[in-house]
Scaffold this motif. Structure first.
Motif, PDB file in Angstrom:
ATOM      1  N   LEU A  17       0.997  -7.466   1.861  1.00 11.53           N
ATOM      2  CA  LEU A  17      -0.156  -8.358   1.813  1.00 11.53           C
ATOM      3  C   LEU A  17      -0.766  -8.419   3.209  1.00 11.53           C
ATOM      4  N   SER A  18      -2.010  -8.016   3.298  1.00 15.18           N
ATOM      5  CA  SER A  18      -2.668  -7.895   4.596  1.00 15.18           C
ATOM      6  C   SER A  18      -2.829  -9.238   5.284  1.00 15.18           C
ATOM      7  N   ARG A  19      -2.546  -9.299   6.577  1.00 16.43           N
ATOM      8  CA  ARG A  19      -2.771 -10.525   7.344  1.00 16.43           C
ATOM      9  C   ARG A  19      -4.262 -10.862   7.369  1.00 16.43           C
ATOM     10  N   SER A  20      -5.123  -9.811   7.357  1.00 17.06           N
ATOM     11  CA  SER A  20      -6.551 -10.090   7.381  1.00 17.06           C
ATOM     12  C   SER A  20      -6.985 -10.807   6.116  1.00 17.06           C
ATOM     13  N   GLU A  21      -6.334 -10.484   4.979  1.00 21.94           N
ATOM     14  CA  GLU A  21      -6.662 -11.184   3.744  1.00 21.94           C
ATOM     15  C   GLU A  21      -6.262 -12.650   3.827  1.00 21.94           C
ATOM     16  N   ALA A  22      -5.116 -12.913   4.487  1.00 24.80           N
ATOM     17  CA  ALA A  22      -4.600 -14.280   4.549  1.00 24.80           C
ATOM     18  C   ALA A  22      -5.083 -15.023   5.783  1.00 24.80           C
ATOM     19  N   SER A  23      -5.959 -14.415   6.566  1.00 14.50           N
ATOM     20  CA  SER A  23      -6.423 -15.062   7.786  1.00 14.50           C
ATOM     21  C   SER A  23      -7.203 -16.320   7.479  1.00 14.50           C
ATOM     22  N   PRO A  24      -6.955 -17.400   8.249  1.00 12.00           N
ATOM     23  CA  PRO A  24      -7.674 -18.643   7.992  1.00 12.00           C
ATOM     24  C   PRO A  24      -9.125 -18.618   8.449  1.00 12.00           C
ATOM     25  N   ALA A  25      -9.506 -17.640   9.270  1.00  6.19           N
ATOM     26  CA  ALA A  25     -10.843 -17.630   9.850  1.00  6.19           C
ATOM     27  C   ALA A  25     -11.912 -17.596   8.766  1.00  6.19           C
ATOM     28  N   GLY A  26     -12.733 -18.632   8.732  1.00  6.90           N
ATOM     29  CA  GLY A  26     -13.830 -18.691   7.783  1.00  6.90           C
ATOM     30  C   GLY A  26     -13.412 -18.916   6.356  1.00  6.90           C
ATOM     31  N   ARG A  27     -12.130 -19.144   6.110  1.00 12.07           N
ATOM     32  CA  ARG A  27     -11.664 -19.252   4.733  1.00 12.07           C
ATOM     33  C   ARG A  27     -10.921 -20.572   4.487  1.00 12.07           C
ATOM     34  N   ALA A 123      13.256  -3.805  -5.458  1.00 16.63           N
ATOM     35  CA  ALA A 123      14.484  -4.209  -4.767  1.00 16.63           C
ATOM     36  C   ALA A 123      14.255  -4.282  -3.266  1.00 16.63           C
ATOM     37  N   ASN A 124      13.444  -3.368  -2.737  1.00 21.76           N
ATOM     38  CA  ASN A 124      13.117  -3.419  -1.314  1.00 21.76           C
ATOM     39  C   ASN A 124      12.310  -4.661  -0.987  1.00 21.76           C
ATOM     40  N   ALA A 125      11.402  -5.045  -1.892  1.00 23.84           N
ATOM     41  CA  ALA A 125      10.629  -6.266  -1.692  1.00 23.84           C
ATOM     42  C   ALA A 125      11.548  -7.481  -1.705  1.00 23.84           C
ATOM     43  N   THR A 126      12.547  -7.459  -2.576  1.00 26.36           N
ATOM     44  CA  THR A 126      13.522  -8.554  -2.623  1.00 26.36           C
ATOM     45  C   THR A 126      14.268  -8.660  -1.305  1.00 26.36           C
ATOM     46  N   ASN A 127      14.677  -7.512  -0.765  1.00 27.54           N
ATOM     47  CA  ASN A 127      15.366  -7.517   0.524  1.00 27.54           C
ATOM     48  C   ASN A 127      14.472  -8.053   1.636  1.00 27.54           C
ATOM     49  N   ALA A 128      13.169  -7.774   1.540  1.00 28.36           N
ATOM     50  CA  ALA A 128      12.235  -8.279   2.544  1.00 28.36           C
ATOM     51  C   ALA A 128      12.176  -9.792   2.506  1.00 28.36           C
ATOM     52  N   VAL A 129      12.250 -10.362   1.314  1.00 29.84           N
ATOM     53  CA  VAL A 129      12.269 -11.822   1.201  1.00 29.84           C
ATOM     54  C   VAL A 129      13.527 -12.373   1.860  1.00 29.84           C
ATOM     55  N   HIS A 130      14.653 -11.688   1.665  1.00 32.41           N
ATOM     56  CA  HIS A 130      15.897 -12.102   2.326  1.00 32.41           C
ATOM     57  C   HIS A 130      15.735 -12.090   3.843  1.00 32.41           C
ATOM     58  N   ARG A 131      14.851 -11.215   4.348  1.00 30.78           N
ATOM     59  CA  ARG A 131      14.668 -11.108   5.792  1.00 30.78           C
ATOM     60  C   ARG A 131      13.556 -12.041   6.280  1.00 30.78           C
ATOM     61  N   SER A 132      13.402 -13.157   5.608  1.00 37.66           N
ATOM     62  CA  SER A 132      12.438 -14.174   6.023  1.00 37.66           C
ATOM     63  C   SER A 132      11.021 -13.619   6.062  1.00 37.66           C
ATOM     64  N   ALA A 133      10.537 -13.175   4.906  1.00 45.29           N
ATOM     65  CA  ALA A 133       9.242 -12.513   4.845  1.00 45.29           C
ATOM     66  C   ALA A 133       8.075 -13.487   4.909  1.00 45.29           C
ATOM     67  N   PHE A 134       8.302 -14.782   4.771  1.00 42.56           N
ATOM     68  CA  PHE A 134       7.206 -15.735   4.800  1.00 42.56           C
ATOM     69  C   PHE A 134       6.802 -16.029   6.239  1.00 42.56           C
ATOM     70  N   ALA A 135       5.565 -15.739   6.551  1.00 41.24           N
ATOM     71  CA  ALA A 135       5.018 -16.007   7.877  1.00 41.24           C
ATOM     72  C   ALA A 135       4.182 -17.280   7.815  1.00 41.24           C
ATOM     73  N   PRO A 136       3.951 -17.937   8.961  1.00 40.26           N
ATOM     74  CA  PRO A 136       3.215 -19.206   8.947  1.00 40.26           C
ATOM     75  C   PRO A 136       1.853 -19.127   8.278  1.00 40.26           C
ATOM     76  N   ASP A 137       1.133 -18.021   8.485  1.00 45.32           N
ATOM     77  CA  ASP A 137      -0.224 -17.953   7.946  1.00 45.32           C
ATOM     78  C   ASP A 137      -0.305 -17.245   6.603  1.00 45.32           C
ATOM     79  N   ASP A 138       0.829 -17.065   5.942  1.00 39.52           N
ATOM     80  CA  ASP A 138       0.872 -16.461   4.622  1.00 39.52           C
ATOM     81  C   ASP A 138       0.721 -17.515   3.531  1.00 39.52           C
ATOM     82  N   PHE A 139       0.443 -17.035   2.326  1.00 41.97           N
ATOM     83  CA  PHE A 139       0.650 -17.871   1.157  1.00 41.97           C
ATOM     84  C   PHE A 139       2.138 -18.186   1.061  1.00 41.97           C
ATOM     85  N   LYS A 140       2.458 -19.271   0.394  1.00 41.29           N
ATOM     86  CA  LYS A 140       3.850 -19.696   0.328  1.00 41.29           C
ATOM     87  C   LYS A 140       4.538 -19.271  -0.963  1.00 41.29           C
ATOM     88  N   ILE A 141       3.958 -18.296  -1.610  1.00 44.19           N
ATOM     89  CA  ILE A 141       4.586 -17.737  -2.800  1.00 44.19           C
ATOM     90  C   ILE A 141       4.334 -16.230  -2.808  1.00 44.19           C
TER      91      ILE A 141
END
Length: 477
Positions: A17-27, A123-141
């Motif tokens: 999921l692109s950071r530019s898509e989740a960027s708060p600027a103007g959104r 399964a790789n995406a699941t492992n990414a979640v285990h590695r704390s994939a949620f960033a502050p400026d991401d959606f929370k799901i």
């Protein structure tokens, strides 16, 4: 058969999921207040980042195997409806200027169900979640779909950041997503339902209550409850040693008892949670010789108006109780449950207690042998339902809570067995201590099932060898 209809158009691949898509600027739709739980979590995140450590989150999550006709388009629309109904899932915040007091809401239209090329990629995406994939400026799901071959249509990964979804809200989230999908199949949406109370309103109310006279009264309760009793935590872990300064590591135990906790509770006229609390208290009383027991547990602190809302409503409660040795386990469990209800009625965030009441004794970031306890009825967990499909939840540790100082125990009841997941500090407790603790729990459960009128004093008079071995194999990780 899966109906795709250009579902990949504009969708991010798994884990991208692109950071530019989740960027708060103007959104930014609007700023929202953060609850006390969110504020403390962000404070910890900042401390982790300052120390060049990865942010340690423990998401709620599940992976489902799907068979039958699945409409991907309707599912993606349902996910969008879910975000509109529960704005907390779109919350973002920036840590570049310290710990924020408010967050902002991202536009739900920016959210995309991620697509994995295969179950292996999921399964790789699941492992990414285990590695704390949620960033502050991401959606929370995060929701990822992966097509499959053979009898299985595909798999769905759903993970939600703890800052937006606690264990109680997780069932609400799955229920609403199930209903949203069914409505979309019929050309309708969740917007038809009565709106759920916004978590931002809860956060504002909570902030106001922490600056009111109500907090003064609650603090008076805790001063009376904590100060006169035994030093905090001393009665919990017999044999525990203070670890040296430096990093701490966790050991984990899995163990299966040969009984059904739900049935045992029914036979003793109590609840699974209060029975587990009573057995814990009995073991700690006998092994430590101290009559005051301390337990930490989570409680859902939301009012009735937030019953259909999603957010972080749970709080960790300190439960202090003096064991009456003439009580049976059922009586002790009822008394302990009364102490829990008192703690709920006077709930104050644990961090405030740590700041206000003898910080050296209550500070959780320093070693203290405390105990955390939770009981979950796995058959009663509200699972995802997709109309026309058969879903099977695949066992995964996505929702495994984090280690707390001392020992943390989670009892899960499923069918005719009761499983124990336990974590403990390797620097404070040996493997032999852990096995003896498990065996002691098993021994007391056996006593309760054999004689429900056996008192705590009578239990203490039984044979308590220095080391006791559990009947079944203890799995260490």
């Amino acid at each position: 058969m899966v109906k795709e209809q250009d579902v990949r158009n504009g969708s991010a691949s798994a884990g991208e999921l692109s950071r530019s898509e989740a960027s708060p600027a103007g959104r930014i739709q609007r700023e929202v207040p953060l609850s006390y739980q969110q504020q403390m979590r962000l404070r910890r995140d900042v401390a982790f980042l300052d120390a060049n450590r990865p942010i340690d989150n423990h998401p709620a999550g599940a992976v489902y195997s799907v068979t039958g006709p699945f409409d991907v388009v309707a599912f993606e629309q349902a996910c969008g409806d879910l975000l509109v109904r529960h704005p907390v899932l779109t919350i973002g915040y920036s840590l570049t200027s310290g710990v924020p007091q408010t967050g902002y809401l991202l536009d739900p239209a920016l959210f995309r169900v991620r697509h994995a090329e295969s179950v292996t990629a999921l399964a790789n995406a699941t492992n990414a979640v285990h590695r704390s994939a949620f960033a502050p400026d991401d959606f929370k799901i995060q929701i990822t779909w992966a097509p499959s071959t053979g009898s299985e249509t595909g798999r769905i990964l759903i993970a939600a950041d703890q800052i937006a979804v606690d264990g109680n809200s997780w069932t609400t989230l799955l229920r609403d997503l199930s209903q949203a999908y069914e409505l979309r199949l019929r050309g309708r949406s969740l917007a038809e339902l009565e709106p759920a109370a916004d978590y931002a309103q809860y956060a504002a109310e909570q902030r106001a209550s922490l600056m009111s006279a109500e907090l003064t009264g609650r603090m008076a309760y805790w001063r009376g409850q904590l100060d006169p009793l035994a030093p905090f935590g001393e009665e919990v872990l017999a044999g525990a040693r203070r670890p040296p300064a430096g990093p701490r590591s966790a050991r984990q135990i899995r163990y299966s008892f040969d009984f059904d906790l739900l049935l045992a509770a029914q036979e003793t006229g109590t609840t699974p949670f209060s029975l587990a609390m009573a057995v814990h208290a009995a073991v700690r009383y006998v092994r430590s010789g101290r009559s005051v027991v301390t337990t930490h547990c989570t409680a859902d602190l939301r009012g009735a108006e937030y019953a259909n809302s999603v957010g972080w409503f749970s709080g960790v409660l300190v439960v202090r109780h003096k064991v009456a040795v003439d009580d049976t386990p059922a009586e002790l469990g009822s008394a302990l449950l009364g102490s829990v209800f008192d703690a709920v009625d006077n709930a104050v965030p644990l961090a405030i207690l740590q700041q206000e009441l003898e910080p050296d004794r209550l500070r959780s970031r320093h070693w203290q042998p405390m105990c955390f306890l939770d009981v979950r009825d796995m058959e009663d967990q509200n699972s995802l339902q997709l109309a026309g499909c058969t879903l099977t939840e695949i066992e995964d540790d996505l929702s495994l809570p984090g280690l707390r100082d001392g020992v943390a125990c989670w009892f899960t009841s499923a069918g005719q067995r009761t499983d124990l997941l336990m974590q403990f500090e390797a620097e404070a407790w040996t493997r032999d201590h852990a096995e003896t603790f498990v065996a002691d729990l098993e021994y007391v459960f056996d006593l309760v099932l054999q004689d429900r009128d056996c008192t705590i004093a009578e239990m203490a008079d039984r044979d308590w060898p220095e080391q006791r071995q559990p009947r079944n194999k203890v799995l260490f990780t």
